[in-house]
Structures are given as structure tokens and as C-alpha cells.
Write an enzyme that holds these catalytic residues in place. Structure first.
Site, PDB file in Angstrom:
ATOM      1  N   GLY A 188       0.812  -1.213   0.000  1.00  0.00           N
ATOM      2  CA  GLY A 188       0.000   0.000   0.000  1.00  0.00           C
ATOM      3  C   GLY A 188       0.845   1.263   0.000  1.00  0.00           C
ATOM      4  O   GLY A 188       0.518   2.243  -0.669  1.00  0.00           O
TER       5      GLY A 188
ATOM      6  N   ASP B 298      -7.537   0.426   6.059  1.00  0.00           N
ATOM      7  CA  ASP B 298      -8.045  -0.676   6.878  1.00  0.00           C
ATOM      8  C   ASP B 298      -6.870  -1.608   7.146  1.00  0.00           C
ATOM      9  O   ASP B 298      -6.781  -2.703   6.608  1.00  0.00           O
ATOM     10  CB  ASP B 298      -9.156  -1.390   6.098  1.00  0.00           C
ATOM     11  CG  ASP B 298      -9.715  -2.589   6.853  1.00  0.00           C
ATOM     12  OD1 ASP B 298      -9.383  -2.767   8.037  1.00  0.00           O
ATOM     13  OD2 ASP B 298     -10.466  -3.364   6.227  1.00  0.00           O
ATOM     14  N   SER B 299      -5.963  -1.149   7.969  1.00  0.00           N
ATOM     15  CA  SER B 299      -4.706  -1.879   8.175  1.00  0.00           C
ATOM     16  C   SER B 299      -4.819  -2.848   9.333  1.00  0.00           C
ATOM     17  O   SER B 299      -5.733  -2.773  10.147  1.00  0.00           O
ATOM     18  CB  SER B 299      -3.594  -0.879   8.484  1.00  0.00           C
ATOM     19  OG  SER B 299      -3.872  -0.239   9.715  1.00  0.00           O
TER      20      SER B 299
END
Lengths: 281, 281
Positions: free
Chosen positions: B138, B155-156
Site C-alpha cells: 500500500g 483498513d490496516s
């Protein structure tokens, strides 16, 4: 010694706390009482195997059950507290100079004795001159009272064992009768997440709503309670918990670690699934 | 067989879920992936020993990370989703006809493959024609992007292991650059309760605040995450998450089980102790 306290939050989920050392374990006439020291949460009080409070996060529960009604009606003078043997609610109430009388009714004297000795963080204000402690059944006590209190705080255990009576329609009706014209009743209202807790919550809400013209529910994050999603009930003869919030609460200058008046407004905004549970109660 | 999955929420507190049956366990290039069925929470996804989602309560996380920004700017068309291999964020985004493009960047293809096969509840909309999936880092992906997205949802996983880069100042700076003039970035922001999580939260907030003119934090009750008190970050180039909430979100008629616009306002009202942690970040 690798010692852990474990509480089952449902049959299929459990939460465990590493114990530093056990402090005291006793059996009273009503229940088993355990106190232990933990690494993460400080001292912990357990009744009949259910975690009641930890030094780390009891402030959340006690602030939310006390300051919400107090900020709605700053003229509250006469308060009845039912349960609450640890003294946490009394500690918060005594912060208000306006409060003239606090009647506390706790069924189990041994809980109060143990908290006085081992949990000074919560029991520290039980000797305030405005506090009268009655060691008797809350249901019977409130039955005798008429038009006497501005606020009743129901700080009960779960709706089984000694706390069971404090979730009945009769009890809520007696609270209504014991309250003055502008009276407010706040109660611990279980949690919406695990099915058994949700059922208790629905039952309590249905009963309260059948008696009080105003019956709202608010939420708080209490990490050591099952699911961490805890509810409180706000019932009254007229005051609305949000519309009647007095912003001048802030001018009192009380120090709180969880409660503030913005959060007061926010905590009545419930998730859809909780609203549905309450509507279908 | 009495099988329990246990996650340590701190060194001194742990949460356990009774397992019905293990479904699949694999080691990808990046992490260990486990899926099991539980009695209380339905199917559960675990990455490197950390619970990522349960069928019972994933709706809370996915609704809160998605609908908060979408209700602030209904003109969002181009969305970048980072992480989120389970598809839950994509599922919520595809409810909006107004969304034209969803780029999803997930470092671990195996997570997506496994969720497609074993977690249809979340992965069900990954084949929507507006979705483009990129299996890459990302941080590197967003570095190449300029003025391209209306919304970035981060949304890690937690800030160690594969998710670590997604908590750096460089990453947040690249997100800023990748956003258009009215861009919004929302990220999962850890929890305020246990000391290590609180530290991660403080670091993330400090970094985001140094880059975005608007940087607010909101909360949700997610019972299966550590402490159940979970935070999200709302950062933007101009939109305020509460002042700019569009009440006409309700006219879209979207079905949600946690999110509603009252709760939207309420969830930005944080407890004092959380506000203090953020102010001292």
C-alpha cells in the site's frame, strides 16, 4: 505462580486477568466475595465470580451512572443509592455541594466492610456526613418510601442472585413512588451484545418504560465488563436526559476522567441494533 | 474436543473464544492466516494470532470505517482502500451508486483468496465491476498517486508486521498527496485502553495531525477487539466530520445495523481520558 482470574462472558467467550496476588476471599450470607491484585487493572472486586470493579476502569462506570442525572437536574438534593457497596457512586455524589442527603442501601454489610478496608479508592467517601448507610434489602427499603428522593441510582449486580429483585416491575414501581415530582432513576442496564445480557436488558427496559414517562438508554465503554459495551437506563417523571442537560454543569469545575457534557449528548445515540432490541423489548 | 482460541490483549489480559472447528490454517509470504468456526461469533479470521474479524460483529467495524466519510461527502466517486483483504469495506462502499471506482490494495493475495472462499459474508462484493484489486504494498502504491481520490480508507492490521508501514508519517503524507482537493482519509486507529495500543494511537494521531488540516478521532464498540473500545481517525483537507455531516444520508435508504446519523454525531464525543491522550500525543 501463573494465576489467572477468568470470567465467562457467555458460554463460549471468556476474559482472563493475570493475578498478582489474592487479597481476600470470603463467603457472606449472600454471596462469595473475592478481592485480588492484578498487574493490568490494579485491585479487583469479584462477587459470586462476576467482576464488579477494577481500580483501572471503575471511574467509567461510576462517573457515567452519577454525572448523567446530576447534570440534567442540578437541584438534586436527596439521593437514594441502591447497592453500590463499594462506595464508588457515593464518591461521585459527594463531589456536589448541592447534594444534602445520600441514603445508601446495601444488602450485604460484608461488601462494605471489605471495600472500606481493601478498596479505599472507591470507599473513600462513605464517611461523608451526608451519607446514611442501611444494610437491608433494597426492594423492601424503597417500598416504604413516598415522594422522598430527587434521584435514585440503582447500582445493582446482575439480575440473578442478590440483585434479582432490583430488576422487577414491582421494584421500578416502588422507585417511581419514592421519587419526588421531578424525580430521576438511573440504573445499570446490562449489555446488548451477548444474548443473555441482551435479554435482561430488554426485560428491564420494558418494565421501566411501562412505569416512567421518560425511559431512555445510554452507553459507555467499560472494557472489563462483558463485551465492553455497557448500558445504563435513564428514567424520569419529566426531565429528558439530553434536551434538559444543563451546560452550566461545566462551571462546577468537577474533575472527571470519562464524563463530559459533549459525551453526555453523544452517549444517548445508540447503534441501530441496540435501538432495535429496545424497540422490540 | 475443548478447543479455545486465545488472544492476549495485553501481557496481563486475554480473551478466549470457544472454537467449534478449525477451517483452514496457512502460512502466506507475509503472515499466518487462520480461519475457524466459533459458537458465539460465527466464522473468525485471525492474522498472525490477532483476531481480524468475526461474522458476528464485523458489521460494526466496516460500517463505521465506511459510512462516516460517505455521509460527510456524498459526492465521493473515487475511493482507494488499503488493506481490507476480507472485502468488508468494499461491501459497504458498493452500497453507494455514487461511487464510481474502488481501488483496493492488499499486500497479501492469499488473504483475499481465503476470504473469497471461506468468508462470503465480507468478500461478497469483491467482484463488483467498480472494484480493481491490486496485490501490492500500500505504501508503494500510494506513493505513485497524485490528486486522484476523494476518499482513502486505511483498513490496516496493527502497526507491527505487514501493517507497520501504514502508520508512518511518509504514508500519511502520500495519502494527502493522492487525495483531491476535498479529500478525506479514514483509518483504523487502535484503542486508547491498553498502554501499547494507546501509544500506537497517539503516534498515529500526531503524524496525521501534522499533515492534515482536519484530524479528528471517533469511537465504536467492537466487543471482539482488545478492550472493545476502538478508535478511527477522520482526516481531511477541509470537511469537518460533524459540522459537514449531510443529514440527507438517510434518504439514501441504506440498511445499516450499527451506523446512523445520530450516532455519527455522538461517536466523535470522546471521554476525557481519550481526549487527553490525543492532546498529549
Amino acid at each position: 505462580m501463573d494465576l489467572w482470574f477468568t470470567e465467562y462472558h457467555s458460554n463460549y467467550a471468556r476474559f482472563s486477568i493475570k493475578v498478582d496476588k489474592p487479597v481476600i476471599s470470603l463467603e457472606s450470607e449472600f454471596q462469595r466475595i473475592d478481592v485480588f491484585d492484578s498487574y493490568e487493572f490494579g485491585r479487583v472486586l469479584v462477587l459470586d465470580g462476576c467482576l464488579m470493579l477494577t481500580e483501572k476502569d471503575e471511574f467509567i462506570y461510576h462517573e457515567m451512572i452519577t454525572h448523567i442525572p446530576m447534570a440534567v437536574n442540578p437541584e438534586i438534593q436527596d439521593v437514594l443509592v441502591i447497592g453500590a457497596g463499594d462506595g464508588g457512586v457515593v464518591r461521585e455524589l459527594t463531589k456536589y455541594d448541592s447534594v444534602k442527603r445520600i441514603d445508601m442501601v446495601e444488602i450485604d454489610k460484608l461488601v462494605v466492610d471489605i471495600c472500606r478496608e481493601y478498596l479505599p479508592q472507591t470507599s473513600c467517601r462513605l464517611d461523608d456526613s451526608r451519607v446514611n448507610i442501611y444494610f437491608e434489602d433494597g426492594l423492601k427499603f424503597v417500598r416504604r418510601k413516598n415522594n422522598e428522593y430527587d434521584l435514585i441510582i440503582v447500582d445493582s449486580t446482575d439480575p440473578f442472585g442478590p440483585g434479582e429483585d432490583l430488576f422487577t416491575r414491582e421494584f421500578y414501581g416502588n422507585c417511581y413512588k419514592a421519587l419526588k415530582q421531578w424525580g430521576i432513576m438511573v440504573n445499570q442496564h446490562e449489555s446488548p451484545y451477548y444474548p443473555n445480557d441482551a435479554l435482561s436488558m430488554q426485560r428491564a427496559h420494558k418494565r421501566i418504560k411501562s412505569i416512567f414517562p421518560v425511559a431512555e438508554v445510554y452507553q459507555a465503554h467499560i472494557p472489563t465488563y462483558p463485551s465492553g459495551h455497557w448500558l445504563f437506563g435513564f428514567a424520569s417523571k419529566g426531565f429528558h436526559p439530553v434536551a434538559d442537560l444543563k451546560e452550566n454543569w461545566n462551571s462546577l469545575g468537577l474533575k472527571t476522567r470519562y464524563y463530559n457534557t459533549e459525551l453526555h449528548r453523544g452517549c444517548f445515540a445508540l447503534p441501530n441494533y441496540v435501538k432495535e432490541l429496545l424497540e422490540n423489548a
